[in-house]
Design an enzyme around this catalytic site. Structure first.
Site, PDB file in Angstrom:
ATOM      1  N   HIS A  32       7.538  12.892 -32.553  1.00  0.00           N
ATOM      2  CA  HIS A  32       7.493  14.346 -32.739  1.00  0.00           C
ATOM      3  C   HIS A  32       8.615  15.024 -31.938  1.00  0.00           C
ATOM      4  CE1 HIS A  32       3.746  13.845 -34.693  1.00  0.00           C
ATOM      5  NE2 HIS A  32       2.915  14.289 -33.779  1.00  0.00           N
TER       6      HIS A  32
ATOM      7  N   CYS B  36      -1.484  14.771 -29.824  1.00  0.00           N
ATOM      8  CA  CYS B  36      -0.147  14.195 -29.601  1.00  0.00           C
ATOM      9  C   CYS B  36       0.907  15.244 -29.273  1.00  0.00           C
ATOM     10  CB  CYS B  36       0.271  13.386 -30.826  1.00  0.00           C
ATOM     11  SG  CYS B  36      -0.007  14.246 -32.386  1.00  0.00           S
TER      12      CYS B  36
ATOM     13  N   SER C  37     -13.698  -3.919 -42.105  1.00  0.00           N
ATOM     14  CA  SER C  37     -12.799  -4.856 -41.412  1.00  0.00           C
ATOM     15  C   SER C  37     -13.540  -5.939 -40.653  1.00  0.00           C
ATOM     16  CB  SER C  37     -11.935  -4.120 -40.400  1.00  0.00           C
ATOM     17  OG  SER C  37     -11.415  -2.969 -40.942  1.00  0.00           O
TER      18      SER C  37
ATOM     19  N   ASN D  16       5.012   9.840 -30.837  1.00  0.00           N
ATOM     20  CA  ASN D  16       3.673  10.428 -30.981  1.00  0.00           C
ATOM     21  C   ASN D  16       2.570   9.389 -31.022  1.00  0.00           C
ATOM     22  OD1 ASN D  16       5.113  10.046 -33.602  1.00  0.00           O
ATOM     23  ND2 ASN D  16       3.097  10.448 -34.445  1.00  0.00           N
TER      24      ASN D  16
ATOM     25  N   LYS E  15      -5.226  23.658 -31.487  1.00  0.00           N
ATOM     26  CA  LYS E  15      -5.376  22.573 -30.504  1.00  0.00           C
ATOM     27  C   LYS E  15      -4.287  22.707 -29.453  1.00  0.00           C
ATOM     28  CE  LYS E  15      -6.912  19.149 -33.861  1.00  0.00           C
ATOM     29  NZ  LYS E  15      -6.417  18.018 -34.663  1.00  0.00           N
TER      30      LYS E  15
HETATM   31  P1  A2P Z   1     -11.286   0.218 -40.740  1.00  0.00           P
HETATM   32  O1  A2P Z   1      -9.913  -0.391 -40.660  1.00  0.00           O
HETATM   33  O2  A2P Z   1     -12.360  -0.815 -40.822  1.00  0.00           O
HETATM   34  O3  A2P Z   1     -11.399   1.316 -41.761  1.00  0.00           O
HETATM   35  P2  A2P Z   1      -6.480   5.178 -39.021  1.00  0.00           P
HETATM   36  O4  A2P Z   1      -6.581   6.421 -38.197  1.00  0.00           O
HETATM   37  O5  A2P Z   1      -5.181   4.480 -38.887  1.00  0.00           O
HETATM   38  O6  A2P Z   1      -6.900   5.397 -40.452  1.00  0.00           O
HETATM   39  O7  A2P Z   1      -7.596   4.157 -38.392  1.00  0.00           O
HETATM   40  C1  A2P Z   1      -8.938   4.499 -38.235  1.00  0.00           C
HETATM   41  C2  A2P Z   1      -9.672   3.396 -37.474  1.00  0.00           C
HETATM   42  O8  A2P Z   1     -11.031   3.791 -37.349  1.00  0.00           O
HETATM   43  C3  A2P Z   1      -9.684   2.064 -38.207  1.00  0.00           C
HETATM   44  O9  A2P Z   1      -9.706   1.013 -37.267  1.00  0.00           O
HETATM   45  C4  A2P Z   1     -11.003   2.146 -38.962  1.00  0.00           C
HETATM   46  O10 A2P Z   1     -11.554   0.900 -39.298  1.00  0.00           O
HETATM   47  C5  A2P Z   1     -11.871   2.794 -37.916  1.00  0.00           C
HETATM   48  N1  A2P Z   1     -13.063   3.392 -38.490  1.00  0.00           N
HETATM   49  C6  A2P Z   1     -13.145   4.305 -39.495  1.00  0.00           C
HETATM   50  N2  A2P Z   1     -14.437   4.599 -39.775  1.00  0.00           N
HETATM   51  C7  A2P Z   1     -15.182   3.876 -38.919  1.00  0.00           C
HETATM   52  C8  A2P Z   1     -16.582   3.727 -38.686  1.00  0.00           C
HETATM   53  N3  A2P Z   1     -17.476   4.405 -39.389  1.00  0.00           N
HETATM   54  N4  A2P Z   1     -16.993   2.870 -37.710  1.00  0.00           N
HETATM   55  C9  A2P Z   1     -16.090   2.185 -36.990  1.00  0.00           C
HETATM   56  N5  A2P Z   1     -14.746   2.271 -37.154  1.00  0.00           N
HETATM   57  C10 A2P Z   1     -14.297   3.098 -38.097  1.00  0.00           C
END
Ligand code: A2P
Length: 331
Positions: free
Chosen positions: A237, A130, A41, A310, A208
């Site tokens: 939830h 949550c 991203s 949630n 949890k």
């Molecule tokens: P990205 O959108 O670049 O994959 P969700 O729980 O909705 O799937 O979102 C997970 C979040 O954690 C997203 O913003 C995702 O970014 C981010 N993410 C996942 N892996 C990593 C990583 N290795 N480093 C930083 N952010 C991460």
């Protein structure tokens, strides 16, 4: 008044976007935000309070510029690696993953219930699961007044808690189309399976709820059991909570005890078909309690039906409420 610098890690995810939404609703004295996600991203844009921010790739140097606070929701592995790096640089991390929740030196906090626990933080504060968060408000109210002896949770958990792919599975009504998240269809179905199974037959989600309840209520030996179920509801939830109390109670007093607790809303008019429901809880930060009735199978027991959003109270809003109190109390 001091103005703060805040980092959001996992800003592009379901909870990350809710952090942004909830922060926009509050007028916190924050002078700048930095938004982090994975490499995938990096460079994309997100708007917060009318300002456009470029999402940055999270790296070991992301916290070098000095943040006061960071909100993390990027999964346990990211928290495990990067939360200690941020904390070492003097930032207080509020972490939505489960990774640190049961660590002895990490406070696990629902602000209405045990905010004072944050005073023992060492740079990381954990946001509970949550389904645990919403149960804590009524249970704390009852524990303070009557003492709780035993709790039986049965949950009816929304699909949004399992992420974007899970929501796609809920929309998938075609049995021939492959599922993205769940091992079975969630459309038109219920799955008594949230997170992975453990050797003791419980799921991680159930454990949890059990362990986090004991930690937050400061009842290390509380008798608690849980069955957690995913239901075909997109958001919010619901939980049936059976509580056995130490002391006897009058029903009116018990209802007033719940009503007077911060951020609990009682919705309990069966004669008008009024009770808490996910479609009404979504978009709110309160915890809705209804179907309050005596459990006549024990000496002093009560059944509650507890519903909350949630993604908001169960995740983003609880974390931002912790942040708000940290700022108010200059911690
Ligand atoms: P990205 O959108 O670049 O994959 P969700 O729980 O909705 O799937 O979102 C997970 C979040 O954690 C997203 O913003 C995702 O970014 C981010 N993410 C996942 N892996 C990593 C990583 N290795 N480093 C930083 N952010 C991460």
């Amino acid at each position: 008044m001091k103005k703060y610098k805040v980092a959001i890690v996992g800003a592009t995810g379901l909870v990350g976007r809710s952090f942004i939404k909830v922060l926009e609703e509050k007028n916190l004295p924050i002078e700048s935000y930095s938004l982090f996600a994975s490499k995938r991203s990096a460079g994309s844009k997100l708007t917060l309070l009318g300002k456009e921010y470029e999402v940055q790739e999270l790296t070991e140097h992301s916290f070098d510029s000095g943040f006061d606070y960071a909100l993390f929701s990027a999964g346990g592995e990211v928290s495990k690696k990067y939360a200690p790096i941020a904390a070492k640089k003097g930032c207080i991390v509020i972490d939505n993953s489960s990774y640190f929740r049961m660590h002895d030196d990490v406070p696990l906090v629902v602000p209405e219930v045990n905010f004072d626990d944050v005073r023992n933080n060492h740079g990381i504060i954990a946001n509970p699961n949550c389904s645990t968060i919403q149960a804590m408000l009524p249970l704390k109210a009852l524990d303070d007044k009557y003492g709780i002896k035993r709790v039986v949770y049965s949950t009816y958990q929304a699909v949004s808690g399992a992420g974007k792919n899970a929501l796609d599975d809920l929309k998938n009504t075609d049995n021939n189309k492959p599922l993205k998240k769940f091992p079975h269809p969630i459309f038109n179905n219920c799955l008594p399976h949230i997170d992975s199974f453990l050797d003791n037959g419980y799921t991680k989600e159930e454990m949890k709820m059990i362990n986090e309840t004991r930690k937050i209520l400061h009842h290390p030996d509380l008798r608690v059991t849980a069955t957690t179920v995913r239901v075909p509801v997109s958001n919010s939830h619901s939980e049936s909570i059976n509580v056995e109390l130490e002391k006897d109670f009058e029903m009116d007093d018990l209802v007033n005890t719940l009503r007077n607790f911060p951020n609990i809303v009682i919705v309990d008019n069966p004669e008008k078909n009024e009770y808490p429901m996910p479609i009404n809880a979504t978009g709110h930060d309160e915890v809705f309690v209804g179907r309050i009735r005596r459990d006549n199978s024990v000496k002093s027991g009560v059944n509650l039906w507890v519903v909350a959003d949630n993604i908001r109270k169960g995740a983003a809003s609880n974390a931002v409420q912790i942040l708000e109190r940290l700022i108010q109390e200059q911690i």
